[in-house]
Motif scaffolding. Structure first.
Motif, PDB file in Angstrom:
ATOM      1  N   ARG A  49       0.854  -1.198   0.000  1.00  0.00           N
ATOM      2  CA  ARG A  49       0.000   0.000   0.000  1.00  0.00           C
ATOM      3  C   ARG A  49       0.888   1.245   0.000  1.00  0.00           C
ATOM      4  O   ARG A  49       1.422   1.644   1.032  1.00  0.00           O
ATOM      5  CB  ARG A  49      -0.908  -0.030   1.229  1.00  0.00           C
ATOM      6  N   PHE A  59      -6.538  -1.714 -15.610  1.00  0.00           N
ATOM      7  CA  PHE A  59      -6.728  -0.705 -14.577  1.00  0.00           C
ATOM      8  C   PHE A  59      -8.182  -0.819 -14.119  1.00  0.00           C
ATOM      9  O   PHE A  59      -9.073  -0.935 -14.959  1.00  0.00           O
ATOM     10  CB  PHE A  59      -6.471   0.707 -15.112  1.00  0.00           C
ATOM     11  N   GLN A  68      -8.968  -6.652  -9.200  1.00  0.00           N
ATOM     12  CA  GLN A  68      -8.912  -5.187  -9.382  1.00  0.00           C
ATOM     13  C   GLN A  68      -7.475  -4.777  -9.730  1.00  0.00           C
ATOM     14  O   GLN A  68      -6.523  -5.225  -9.090  1.00  0.00           O
ATOM     15  CB  GLN A  68      -9.376  -4.505  -8.082  1.00  0.00           C
ATOM     16  N   HIS A  69      -7.300  -3.942 -10.741  1.00  0.00           N
ATOM     17  CA  HIS A  69      -6.000  -3.435 -11.204  1.00  0.00           C
ATOM     18  C   HIS A  69      -5.076  -4.533 -11.756  1.00  0.00           C
ATOM     19  O   HIS A  69      -3.855  -4.364 -11.815  1.00  0.00           O
ATOM     20  CB  HIS A  69      -5.263  -2.666 -10.103  1.00  0.00           C
ATOM     21  N   ARG A  73       0.708  -6.570 -10.038  1.00  0.00           N
ATOM     22  CA  ARG A  73       1.216  -5.989  -8.782  1.00  0.00           C
ATOM     23  C   ARG A  73       1.434  -7.049  -7.700  1.00  0.00           C
ATOM     24  O   ARG A  73       2.053  -6.770  -6.681  1.00  0.00           O
ATOM     25  CB  ARG A  73       0.324  -4.844  -8.293  1.00  0.00           C
ATOM     26  N   HIS A 143       0.208   3.656 -10.614  1.00  0.00           N
ATOM     27  CA  HIS A 143      -0.736   4.088  -9.563  1.00  0.00           C
ATOM     28  C   HIS A 143       0.041   4.814  -8.454  1.00  0.00           C
ATOM     29  O   HIS A 143       0.136   4.345  -7.312  1.00  0.00           O
ATOM     30  CB  HIS A 143      -1.427   2.841  -9.008  1.00  0.00           C
ATOM     31  N   TYR A 145       1.455   6.960  -5.521  1.00  0.00           N
ATOM     32  CA  TYR A 145       1.051   7.625  -4.284  1.00  0.00           C
ATOM     33  C   TYR A 145       2.115   8.672  -3.960  1.00  0.00           C
ATOM     34  O   TYR A 145       3.240   8.318  -3.581  1.00  0.00           O
ATOM     35  CB  TYR A 145       1.007   6.628  -3.116  1.00  0.00           C
ATOM     36  N   ASP A 186     -12.334  10.552  -6.969  1.00  0.00           N
ATOM     37  CA  ASP A 186     -11.942   9.379  -7.757  1.00  0.00           C
ATOM     38  C   ASP A 186     -12.352   9.670  -9.205  1.00  0.00           C
ATOM     39  O   ASP A 186     -13.505   9.478  -9.581  1.00  0.00           O
ATOM     40  CB  ASP A 186     -12.640   8.121  -7.203  1.00  0.00           C
ATOM     41  N   ILE A 216      -5.660   9.438 -13.633  1.00  0.00           N
ATOM     42  CA  ILE A 216      -6.591   9.234 -12.524  1.00  0.00           C
ATOM     43  C   ILE A 216      -6.125  10.074 -11.340  1.00  0.00           C
ATOM     44  O   ILE A 216      -4.923  10.122 -11.042  1.00  0.00           O
ATOM     45  CB  ILE A 216      -6.659   7.741 -12.112  1.00  0.00           C
ATOM     46  N   TRP A 218      -6.945  10.447  -7.341  1.00  0.00           N
ATOM     47  CA  TRP A 218      -7.668   9.697  -6.306  1.00  0.00           C
ATOM     48  C   TRP A 218      -7.201  10.094  -4.914  1.00  0.00           C
ATOM     49  O   TRP A 218      -6.001  10.170  -4.643  1.00  0.00           O
ATOM     50  CB  TRP A 218      -7.448   8.193  -6.509  1.00  0.00           C
ATOM     51  N   LYS A 224     -13.502   6.144   3.594  1.00  0.00           N
ATOM     52  CA  LYS A 224     -12.928   5.082   2.773  1.00  0.00           C
ATOM     53  C   LYS A 224     -11.524   4.726   3.267  1.00  0.00           C
ATOM     54  O   LYS A 224     -11.146   3.552   3.296  1.00  0.00           O
ATOM     55  CB  LYS A 224     -12.911   5.492   1.304  1.00  0.00           C
ATOM     56  N   MET A 228     -10.140   0.879   4.192  1.00  0.00           N
ATOM     57  CA  MET A 228      -9.288   0.196   3.211  1.00  0.00           C
ATOM     58  C   MET A 228      -8.192  -0.626   3.875  1.00  0.00           C
ATOM     59  O   MET A 228      -7.696  -0.254   4.946  1.00  0.00           O
ATOM     60  CB  MET A 228      -8.637   1.221   2.288  1.00  0.00           C
ATOM     61  N   GLU A 243      -2.267   9.248 -11.402  1.00  0.00           N
ATOM     62  CA  GLU A 243      -1.893   8.006 -12.076  1.00  0.00           C
ATOM     63  C   GLU A 243      -1.892   8.189 -13.587  1.00  0.00           C
ATOM     64  O   GLU A 243      -2.927   8.474 -14.186  1.00  0.00           O
ATOM     65  CB  GLU A 243      -2.899   6.915 -11.679  1.00  0.00           C
TER      66      GLU A 243
HETATM   67  O1  LIG Z   1      -7.327  -0.716  -3.097  1.00  0.00           O
HETATM   68  P1  LIG Z   1      -6.761  -0.740  -4.489  1.00  0.00           P
HETATM   69  O2  LIG Z   1      -7.200  -1.957  -5.262  1.00  0.00           O
HETATM   70  O3  LIG Z   1      -5.276  -0.590  -4.476  1.00  0.00           O
HETATM   71  O4  LIG Z   1      -7.363   0.512  -5.260  1.00  0.00           O
HETATM   72  C1  LIG Z   1      -7.209   1.803  -4.802  1.00  0.00           C
HETATM   73  C2  LIG Z   1      -7.860   2.826  -5.743  1.00  0.00           C
HETATM   74  O5  LIG Z   1      -7.238   2.783  -6.987  1.00  0.00           O
HETATM   75  C3  LIG Z   1      -7.676   3.729  -7.991  1.00  0.00           C
HETATM   76  O6  LIG Z   1      -7.155   4.977  -7.828  1.00  0.00           O
HETATM   77  C4  LIG Z   1      -9.159   3.731  -8.186  1.00  0.00           C
HETATM   78  O7  LIG Z   1      -9.586   4.825  -8.974  1.00  0.00           O
HETATM   79  C5  LIG Z   1      -9.894   3.712  -6.862  1.00  0.00           C
HETATM   80  O8  LIG Z   1     -11.277   3.510  -7.108  1.00  0.00           O
HETATM   81  C6  LIG Z   1      -9.352   2.612  -5.954  1.00  0.00           C
HETATM   82  O9  LIG Z   1     -10.040   2.615  -4.733  1.00  0.00           O
END
Ligand SMILES: O=P(O)(O)OC[C@H]1O[C@H](O)[C@H](O)[C@@H](O)[C@@H]1O
Length: 270
Positions: A49, A59, A68-69, A73, A143, A145, A186, A216, A218, A224, A228, A243
């Motif tokens: 993270r 994505f 997701q994504h 990764r 992505h 940060y 977002d 993107i 975010w 949230k 998370m 991103e």
């Molecule tokens: O928790 P993850 O799968 O790493 O995703 C984290 C975030 O990634 C992106 O920026 C998306 O636009 C978000 O909708 C998502 O919550």
């Protein structure tokens, strides 16, 4: 978790083999560039993270057959080469190819190369080659940060007049000034081919991308952030994700033998 540590006269970095995931980058005279959650547990099979997760070959979560994504990764990359080009510049190359596991999720032969150039500028290239006999489609993202002084201090510039999909209400909107963040955000900006500038109190980060037209922005904000994985409820104040991506209608189709490159560079000034 295994990682590579790079140090030269200009900068230092740490890059995990899982995900070819850079999670620290610092130049000689600036604070850390990347946010890394204090709650990151560095467990194999779970994305770190913070830093720069590579979202590939998808994505987002529009593809229900894919995590997701995407799966990159959480995959273990091969460390191919480390080159000390001069005292200020080190290149690190990672590679990922299809495996039994990847073919269960995405049944294609591919080669994914990730090259990091570590100097006073951080540059990353993500090169996808279709090694299969049928075409495939990808979406992808760096992505990133960014570590910031406080979410209330930053602005994101050069996206005005751009259309974006606000994924919180699924509406297309137009950006009409610089972005400041005072709630959950977002958004997927489309048609972006210019540099983006992140301004914080004591530094400005210039983001230059090529091979992509979507960006993107975010920040999960309070609720949230608290819900998370790998994030504390206060974490939203410490980072923003910007991103560089090929996402939504900005996807890439590769015929057999074809390849595509997504590149980004981050430079900093006071
Ligand atoms: O928790 P993850 O799968 O790493 O995703 C984290 C975030 O990634 C992106 O920026 C998306 O636009 C978000 O909708 C998502 O919550």
């Amino acid at each position: 978790m295994e990682y590579v540590e790079i140090k030269n006269s200009s900068a230092s970095a740490k890059i995990a083999l899982q995900g070819a995931h850079i999670f620290e980058f610092k130049t000689r005279d600036k604070d850390e560039l990347l946010w890394l959650s204090g709650e990151s547990d560095f467990l194999l099979g779970k994305a770190i993270r913070g830093g720069i997760p590579l979202c590939w070959p998808r994505f987002g979560n529009l593809d229900k057959n894919m995590p997701q994504h995407g799966f990159a990764r959480e995959a273990i990359f091969e460390l191919v080469d480390i080159k000390e080009l001069n005292e200020n510049l080190t290149e690190v190359l990672f590679k990922l190819k299809e495996s039994k596991e990847s073919r269960k999720i995405w049944d294609y032969k591919f080669e994914l190369e990730v090259k990091f150039s570590i100097s006073d500028i951080l540059e990353i290239e993500l090169k996808t080659r279709n090694c299969d006999s049928k075409e495939f489609m990808i979406t992808q993202a760096f992505h990133t940060y960014f570590k910031i002084s406080n979410i209330s201090n930053i602005s994101i510039n050069n996206l005005d007049k751009k259309y974006y999909l606000d994924t919180l209400d699924d509406k297309v909107k137009v950006q009409n000034r610089e972005i400041t963040i005072e709630q959950e955000v977002d958004r997927v900006y489309q048609g972006v081919e210019n540099d983006i500038v992140l301004k914080d109190l004591d530094r400005t980060i210039n983001i230059k991308s090529s091979g992509s037209k979507s960006v993107i922005v975010w920040n999960p904000w309070i609720e949230k952030s608290a819900s998370m994985s790998g994030m504390s409820s206060e974490a939203y104040k410490e980072f923003v994700c910007i991103e560089s991506a090929n996402a939504f209608e900005d996807f890439v189709t590769l015929l057999p033998g074809e390849s595509t490159e997504l590149k980004v560079s981050y430079s900093q000034e006071d």
